[in-house]
Design an enzyme around this catalytic site. Structure first.
Site, PDB file in Angstrom:
ATOM      1  N   GLY A  12     -16.838 -44.450 -33.898  1.00  0.00           N
ATOM      2  CA  GLY A  12     -17.658 -44.088 -32.748  1.00  0.00           C
ATOM      3  C   GLY A  12     -18.557 -45.189 -32.235  1.00  0.00           C
ATOM      4  N   HIS A 109     -10.831 -46.405 -21.694  1.00  0.00           N
ATOM      5  CA  HIS A 109      -9.510 -46.815 -22.176  1.00  0.00           C
ATOM      6  C   HIS A 109      -9.459 -48.338 -22.246  1.00  0.00           C
ATOM      7  CE1 HIS A 109      -5.202 -46.572 -22.855  1.00  0.00           C
ATOM      8  NE2 HIS A 109      -5.041 -47.512 -21.946  1.00  0.00           N
TER       9      HIS A 109
END
Length: 210
Positions: A12, A109
């Protein structure tokens, strides 16, 4: 004050960048929860240490993708999110789930979309002989990695780059780009018109090669 729910599957690092930026820049928002599909996701420890609610909805506990998404949606909605942020969440989401959060779910992305959707983007960029590579923040739609683009950050591909070195340079830019894009959303500076994102901002969300 808007509520942000962040979904992760691992360490994360983009979630960490968002949490830190939200606090340092005093966004009109709070990180309401960090949710993972993996109980061993390291990012959960970071969030919990900062007093952020955490939850695990393990995909392996559900017989189908639809059943998992329904359970995940129920947990997310318990935090009344204004925005759902995908930060390394390694699941392909079903169309009903995506539709439920239409216009309020963002993803980052690691490529300059529309180039190289899906996995192994750095490897693909090197194999294709690309002169530059980078990251894209976009709204999530049912078509994988094809939603309206909010912003991009580019880095040059160097002659001696490996997948690891290129990935590391792109990740630095992700950590700058994603918080800026999310802040623009929570401040009401993003809108989508005819499939294109308009950003009402004194600065652009598209960065040149670094």
């Amino acid at each position: 004050m808007k509520n942000i729910v962040i979904l992760i599957s691992g360490r994360g690092s983009n979630m960490e960048a968002v949490v830190r930026a939200a606090a340092a820049e005093r966004w009109p928002a709070r990180i309401a929860a960090v949710i993972s599909n993996r109980a061993d996701a390291k990012g959960l420890e970071f969030a919990a240490a900062r007093g952020i609610a955490t939850a695990v909805v393990a995909n392996r506990d559900y017989p189908t993708r639809a059943a998992f998404d329904a359970a995940l949606q129920a947990v997310i909605d318990g935090y009344a999110p204004d925005l759902v942020v995908l930060a390394g969440f390694m699941r392909i989401l079903t169309p009903p789930f995506v539709a439920h959060y239409d216009g309020r779910m963002l993803n980052i992305h690691p490529s300059l979309l529309p180039k190289f959707p899906g996995l192994a983007t750095h490897e693909q960029a090197l194999a294709a002989g690309e002169a530059e590579h980078g990251a894209t923040v976009h709204f999530v739609t049912a078509e994988l990695d094809h939603g309206p683009i909010v912003g991009q950050a580019a880095v040059p591909v160097l002659a001696d780059d490996t997948e690891a070195s290129l990935s590391a340079r792109v990740l630095v830019q992700e950590h700058l780009l994603y918080p800026r894009a999310i802040r623009a959303f929570v401040e009401g500076r993003l809108s989508v018109e005819n499939g294109l994102v308009r950003v009402d901002s004194p600065t652009t969300l598209t960065q040149e090669s670094q």
